[in-house]
Design a protein around this motif. Structure first.
Motif, PDB file in Angstrom:
ATOM      1  N   VAL B  47       3.220  25.083  60.831  1.00  0.00           N
ATOM      2  CA  VAL B  47       3.224  24.018  61.849  1.00  0.00           C
ATOM      3  C   VAL B  47       2.197  24.335  62.939  1.00  0.00           C
ATOM      4  CG1 VAL B  47       4.607  22.865  63.616  1.00  0.00           C
ATOM      5  CG2 VAL B  47       5.588  23.323  61.369  1.00  0.00           C
ATOM      6  N   GLN B  48       2.156  25.582  63.387  1.00  0.00           N
ATOM      7  CA  GLN B  48       1.166  25.960  64.402  1.00  0.00           C
ATOM      8  C   GLN B  48      -0.253  25.711  63.903  1.00  0.00           C
ATOM      9  OE1 GLN B  48       2.442  30.037  65.024  1.00  0.00           O
ATOM     10  NE2 GLN B  48       3.323  29.539  67.026  1.00  0.00           N
ATOM     11  N   LEU B  49      -0.509  26.055  62.654  1.00  0.00           N
ATOM     12  CA  LEU B  49      -1.840  25.864  62.093  1.00  0.00           C
ATOM     13  C   LEU B  49      -2.190  24.377  62.032  1.00  0.00           C
ATOM     14  CD1 LEU B  49      -4.421  26.841  60.729  1.00  0.00           C
ATOM     15  CD2 LEU B  49      -3.175  26.914  58.573  1.00  0.00           C
ATOM     16  N   SER B  50      -1.261  23.564  61.552  1.00  0.00           N
ATOM     17  CA  SER B  50      -1.527  22.128  61.431  1.00  0.00           C
ATOM     18  C   SER B  50      -1.776  21.502  62.795  1.00  0.00           C
ATOM     19  CB  SER B  50      -0.344  21.448  60.734  1.00  0.00           C
ATOM     20  OG  SER B  50      -0.152  21.997  59.439  1.00  0.00           O
ATOM     21  N   VAL B  51      -1.010  21.894  63.782  1.00  0.00           N
ATOM     22  CA  VAL B  51      -1.230  21.382  65.137  1.00  0.00           C
ATOM     23  C   VAL B  51      -2.609  21.804  65.640  1.00  0.00           C
ATOM     24  CG1 VAL B  51      -0.482  21.456  67.547  1.00  0.00           C
ATOM     25  CG2 VAL B  51       1.219  21.268  65.724  1.00  0.00           C
ATOM     26  N   GLU B  52      -2.955  23.071  65.423  1.00  0.00           N
ATOM     27  CA  GLU B  52      -4.264  23.543  65.884  1.00  0.00           C
ATOM     28  C   GLU B  52      -5.396  22.748  65.247  1.00  0.00           C
ATOM     29  OE1 GLU B  52      -5.346  27.714  65.535  1.00  0.00           O
ATOM     30  OE2 GLU B  52      -7.470  27.179  65.429  1.00  0.00           O
ATOM     31  N   GLU B  53      -5.322  22.554  63.937  1.00  0.00           N
ATOM     32  CA  GLU B  53      -6.409  21.869  63.237  1.00  0.00           C
ATOM     33  C   GLU B  53      -6.568  20.439  63.757  1.00  0.00           C
ATOM     34  OE1 GLU B  53      -8.438  23.441  61.497  1.00  0.00           O
ATOM     35  OE2 GLU B  53      -7.349  25.219  60.781  1.00  0.00           O
ATOM     36  N   LEU B  54      -5.453  19.746  63.920  1.00  0.00           N
ATOM     37  CA  LEU B  54      -5.535  18.353  64.378  1.00  0.00           C
ATOM     38  C   LEU B  54      -5.970  18.283  65.841  1.00  0.00           C
ATOM     39  CD1 LEU B  54      -2.316  17.050  62.589  1.00  0.00           C
ATOM     40  CD2 LEU B  54      -4.685  16.592  61.942  1.00  0.00           C
ATOM     41  N   PHE B  55      -5.433  19.176  66.664  1.00  0.00           N
ATOM     42  CA  PHE B  55      -5.808  19.205  68.084  1.00  0.00           C
ATOM     43  C   PHE B  55      -7.292  19.547  68.223  1.00  0.00           C
ATOM     44  CE2 PHE B  55      -4.739  19.583  72.560  1.00  0.00           C
ATOM     45  CZ  PHE B  55      -5.678  20.473  73.055  1.00  0.00           C
ATOM     46  N   SER B  56      -7.743  20.547  67.500  1.00  0.00           N
ATOM     47  CA  SER B  56      -9.147  20.975  67.582  1.00  0.00           C
ATOM     48  C   SER B  56     -10.081  19.858  67.146  1.00  0.00           C
ATOM     49  CB  SER B  56      -9.388  22.220  66.727  1.00  0.00           C
ATOM     50  OG  SER B  56      -8.614  23.314  67.187  1.00  0.00           O
ATOM     51  N   ASN B  57      -9.668  19.102  66.140  1.00  0.00           N
ATOM     52  CA  ASN B  57     -10.468  17.954  65.702  1.00  0.00           C
ATOM     53  C   ASN B  57     -10.603  16.926  66.818  1.00  0.00           C
ATOM     54  OD1 ASN B  57     -11.218  18.637  63.111  1.00  0.00           O
ATOM     55  ND2 ASN B  57     -10.373  16.775  62.216  1.00  0.00           N
TER      56      ASN B  57
END
Lengths: 99, 144
Positions: B47-57
């Motif tokens: 979940v942390q990874l998915s949030v990071e990827e979407l937020f960073s995008n």
């Protein structure tokens, strides 16, 4: 928090979280090492796509120079999954963590 | 006896500054939510990874957007539902991004372009909606 340093035996040790914000630090360190070979992931508990890009760029550079590629050791289960999802298990030599 | 069943329906939300320097705080926010709601820790990193990827995008591709991006977490059905909301003039639908070819030999692999691919591999559902200038990406993740 992310740390990267050279161990006594030439193994590069990564620790903490290699996220988007920290990836420039990782890239700069690996770029400064003439022929990086073994990366110890046993203290790294997280990597994102930015960290994967650092590894791929470094690997490409090594192979273009005709060097042996990176060997990633101590990889935990979560990061091993990330490597598998990204196909990195086919382009890197990887040793899973014993933990 | 204390119950450790997941506290379904609990929602926590926060606005984070549009910067990758917000990522540690975001990771901590997600971790505290898991602690509070007893969502199974086996999916925390995912979940942390998915949030990071979407937020960073959102940070990277909408640099002129408002000062902050909104993150909402909801415990649901044993897992978590996550929604990130940003204001953007031109909607960017992540569900329509073409898949990365992870079978390419190293010489042919492009640098980058793996963030959305990882999210798709990790999460159970991924949705995008755009309404009145606001884009919301919602994903769910359950253990097992």
């Amino acid at each position: 928090m992310f740390e990267i340093e050279m161990g006594d035996d030439g193994v590069i040790i990564l620790a903490g979280r290699l996220d988007t914000a920290e990836s420039p630090k990782a890239q700069a360190f690996l770029d400064s090492v003439p022929e990086p070979r073994v990366l110890d992931f046993s203290r790294l508990n997280y990597i994102s796509s930015a960290g994967l890009a650092v590894l791929l760029k470094t690997q490409k550079h090594l192979m273009q120079k005709g060097n042996a590629g990176l060997k990633l050791v101590g990889v935990n289960r979560h990061i091993a999954d990330i490597f598998r999802f990204s196909g990195f298990d086919r382009i890197f030599e990887i040793e899973a963590s014993n933990a | 006896m204390a119950s450790h069943d997941q506290q379904a329906g609990i929602t926590q939300a926060h606005s984070f500054r549009r910067s990758v320097q917000s990522l540690p705080a975001i990771a901590e926010f997600v971790s505290r939510f898991f602690d509070r709601t007893h969502v199974h820790g086996s999916i925390l990193s995912a979940v942390q990874l998915s949030v990071e990827e979407l937020f960073s995008n959102m940070v990277k591709y909408n640099p002129d957007g408002p000062e902050s991006i909104f993150l909402r977490l909801t415990a649901a059905n044993g897992g978590v539902r996550v929604a990130l909301t940003d204001h953007e003039k031109e909607p960017f639908d992540v569900t329509r991004v073409s898949a990365a070819d992870t079978s390419l030999p190293i010489e042919a692999r492009p640098i980058g372009k793996l963030g959305i691919h990882l999210v798709r591999e990790i999460v159970d559902t991924l949705e995008f909606e755009h309404d009145d200038g606001r884009s919301t990406i919602t994903f769910t993740k359950h253990p097992g």
